[in-house]
Motif scaffolding. Structure first.
Motif, mmCIF file in Angstrom:
data_model
loop_
_atom_site.group_PDB
_atom_site.id
_atom_site.type_symbol
_atom_site.label_atom_id
_atom_site.label_comp_id
_atom_site.label_asym_id
_atom_site.label_seq_id
_atom_site.Cartn_x
_atom_site.Cartn_y
_atom_site.Cartn_z
ATOM 1 N N VAL A 233 0.944 -1.264 0.035
ATOM 2 C CA VAL A 233 0.074 -0.037 -0.073
ATOM 3 C C VAL A 233 0.780 1.295 0.039
ATOM 4 O O VAL A 233 0.591 2.065 -0.832
ATOM 5 C CB VAL A 233 -0.834 0.109 1.194
ATOM 6 N N VAL A 234 2.270 1.376 0.947
ATOM 7 C CA VAL A 234 2.847 2.381 0.915
ATOM 8 C C VAL A 234 3.571 2.552 -0.488
ATOM 9 O O VAL A 234 3.790 3.790 -0.863
ATOM 10 C CB VAL A 234 3.594 2.419 2.114
ATOM 11 N N ILE A 235 4.022 1.733 -0.952
ATOM 12 C CA ILE A 235 4.753 1.633 -2.372
ATOM 13 C C ILE A 235 3.731 2.030 -3.417
ATOM 14 O O ILE A 235 4.283 2.960 -4.278
ATOM 15 C CB ILE A 235 5.426 0.218 -2.776
ATOM 16 N N GLY A 243 -1.850 1.348 -8.451
ATOM 17 C CA GLY A 243 -0.477 1.355 -7.608
ATOM 18 C C GLY A 243 -0.322 0.010 -6.666
ATOM 19 O O GLY A 243 0.910 -0.599 -6.718
ATOM 20 N N ALA A 244 -1.285 -0.491 -6.184
ATOM 21 C CA ALA A 244 -1.432 -1.641 -5.479
ATOM 22 C C ALA A 244 -1.076 -2.812 -6.330
ATOM 23 O O ALA A 244 -0.073 -3.695 -5.829
ATOM 24 C CB ALA A 244 -2.705 -1.914 -4.754
ATOM 25 N N LEU A 245 -1.326 -2.811 -7.576
ATOM 26 C CA LEU A 245 -1.267 -3.909 -8.361
ATOM 27 C C LEU A 245 0.302 -3.733 -8.830
ATOM 28 O O LEU A 245 1.024 -4.980 -8.837
ATOM 29 C CB LEU A 245 -2.155 -3.939 -9.658
ATOM 30 N N MET A 274 11.088 -0.561 -0.820
ATOM 31 C CA MET A 274 10.101 0.472 -0.151
ATOM 32 C C MET A 274 10.887 1.579 0.125
ATOM 33 O O MET A 274 10.434 2.762 -0.313
ATOM 34 C CB MET A 274 9.245 0.001 0.962
ATOM 35 N N ALA A 275 12.130 1.653 0.728
ATOM 36 C CA ALA A 275 12.665 2.724 0.869
ATOM 37 C C ALA A 275 13.217 3.676 -0.032
ATOM 38 O O ALA A 275 13.165 4.894 -0.214
ATOM 39 C CB ALA A 275 13.924 2.425 1.962
ATOM 40 N N ILE A 279 12.059 7.413 -0.937
ATOM 41 C CA ILE A 279 13.075 8.352 -1.380
ATOM 42 C C ILE A 279 12.746 9.201 -2.506
ATOM 43 O O ILE A 279 12.932 10.405 -2.768
ATOM 44 C CB ILE A 279 14.569 7.880 -1.390
ATOM 45 N N TRP A 280 12.432 8.431 -3.690
ATOM 46 C CA TRP A 280 12.054 8.824 -4.976
ATOM 47 C C TRP A 280 10.567 9.442 -5.091
ATOM 48 O O TRP A 280 10.587 10.510 -5.682
ATOM 49 C CB TRP A 280 12.116 7.882 -5.946
ATOM 50 N N ARG A 281 9.777 8.850 -4.688
ATOM 51 C CA ARG A 281 8.257 9.407 -4.743
ATOM 52 C C ARG A 281 7.828 9.069 -3.379
ATOM 53 O O ARG A 281 7.174 7.890 -3.122
ATOM 54 C CB ARG A 281 7.616 8.585 -5.702
ATOM 55 N N PRO A 282 7.694 10.171 -2.203
ATOM 56 C CA PRO A 282 7.427 9.939 -0.919
ATOM 57 C C PRO A 282 5.652 9.483 -0.908
ATOM 58 O O PRO A 282 5.217 8.927 0.222
ATOM 59 C CB PRO A 282 7.512 11.224 -0.333
ATOM 60 N N GLU A 283 4.979 9.880 -1.797
ATOM 61 C CA GLU A 283 3.539 9.906 -1.715
ATOM 62 C C GLU A 283 3.245 8.317 -2.488
ATOM 63 O O GLU A 283 1.988 7.857 -2.591
ATOM 64 C CB GLU A 283 2.888 10.838 -2.496
ATOM 65 N N GLY A 284 4.340 7.612 -2.923
ATOM 66 C CA GLY A 284 3.919 6.458 -3.721
ATOM 67 C C GLY A 284 3.849 6.501 -5.293
ATOM 68 O O GLY A 284 4.018 7.532 -5.618
#
Length: 289
Positions: A233-235, A243-245, A274-275, A279-284
């Motif tokens: 979910v976060v990624i 995004g979840a897929l 995930m990290a 770092i690249w896209r904090p919103e996912g």
């Protein structure tokens, strides 16, 4: 690594990722629309797996019928649970939501212990999905794993159609963007919440039912799934089905090939992914600003 082994690992990664998607899609809808941090979501996966075990003697090889009955029972359970419990959490702080939903995990685990005990159980795949097809001279791939992947793909397409092409999906997307505006337009937001929650519970339970023949059914099996689902979910971005897929498939490949190439560090790979993405896209990956 030879080509047949590589293909088997790719198929395993896709199948694992798609099962994760079923669990994480319900979690991201509940979190993104209702704003509830639901730690009990992994328990719905466990409930689905135990339903597959309990219902197996009654349906035999009528496997698709068993899945349909399990989904209906899970959806009814989710609708009632939202009505009697989760409807009181929306105005609470996140810490209270975490504590109360964690308490639900304890309740579900104790209920599971009283109803079916603490033994580890196996669920047999239907006879019409027994065996597998050959990949090379020495390796084969089970038909049931193919069925699990195809079923998840069909459900992903159906979920995309519902969210993006139906009136219900329009209300769900609007509720995720601005729930106050949706309420001001006269839409019954409580009923919408119950439908979304029931759908999320049904998806998680269905994932558990499909996964039951692939692994053992055992106590507290939802805990590990819950953690990795939150990572997905976060990624992917909170509230984003697409995004979840994407995130589920990424996690599936990283986890599967990490266990093949660097088994001693395989548990770190998913969290390193995930990290890097945060770092690249904090919103996912797919979360809109």
């Amino acid at each position: 690594m030879d080509l047949p082994t590589f293909l088997v690992q790719c198929l395993n990664a896709v199948q694992y990722g798609l099962l994760l998607f079923l669990v994480a899609s319900g979690l991201t809808l509940i979190f993104g629309i209702m704003g509830v941090i639901n730690l009990a979501h992994g328990s719905f996966y466990m409930i689905g797996a135990y339903m597959a075990f309990v219902l197996a003697p009654y349906f035999g090889d009528w496997y698709l019928t068993k899945l349909a009955v399990g989904v209906v029972l899970a959806a009814i359970f989710g609708y009632v649970l939202e009505w009697v419990f989760f409807s009181y959490l929306y105005q609470r702080e996140h810490l209270q939501q975490v504590l109360m939903t964690y308490a639900l995990i304890l309740v579900f685990e104790e209920a599971r212990s009283l109803i079916v005990g603490n033994d580890v159980h196996g669920v047999q795949a239907p006879s019409w999905l027994a065996g597998g097809f050959k990949l090379g001279e020495l390796m084969s791939y089970p038909w049931y794993r193919v069925f699990a992947s195809v079923a998840c793909i069909v459900l992903a397409i159906a979920l995309y159609f519902v969210v993006n092409r139906t009136k219900l999906g329009m209300m769900i997307r609007a509720g995720a963007s601005n729930r106050d505006m949706v309420r001001g337009l006269g839409i019954d937001i409580q009923r919408l919440y119950r439908i979304v929650f029931a759908g999320g519970v049904a998806l998680a339970a269905l994932a558990g039912m499909i996964a039951a023949p692939l692994s053992s059914v055992y106590p507290n099996m939802g805990a590990s799934v819950l953690i990795i689902s939150f990572v997905v979910v976060v990624i992917g971005g909170i509230g984003s089905i697409t995004g979840a897929l994407i995130a589920s498939l990424l996690v599936g490949f990283v986890d599967t090939f990490g266990k093949v190439f660097v088994p001693e560090f395989s548990g770190v790979g998913v969290y390193l992914l995930m990290a890097i993405i945060l770092i690249w896209r904090p919103e996912g990956l797919m979360k809109r600003a």
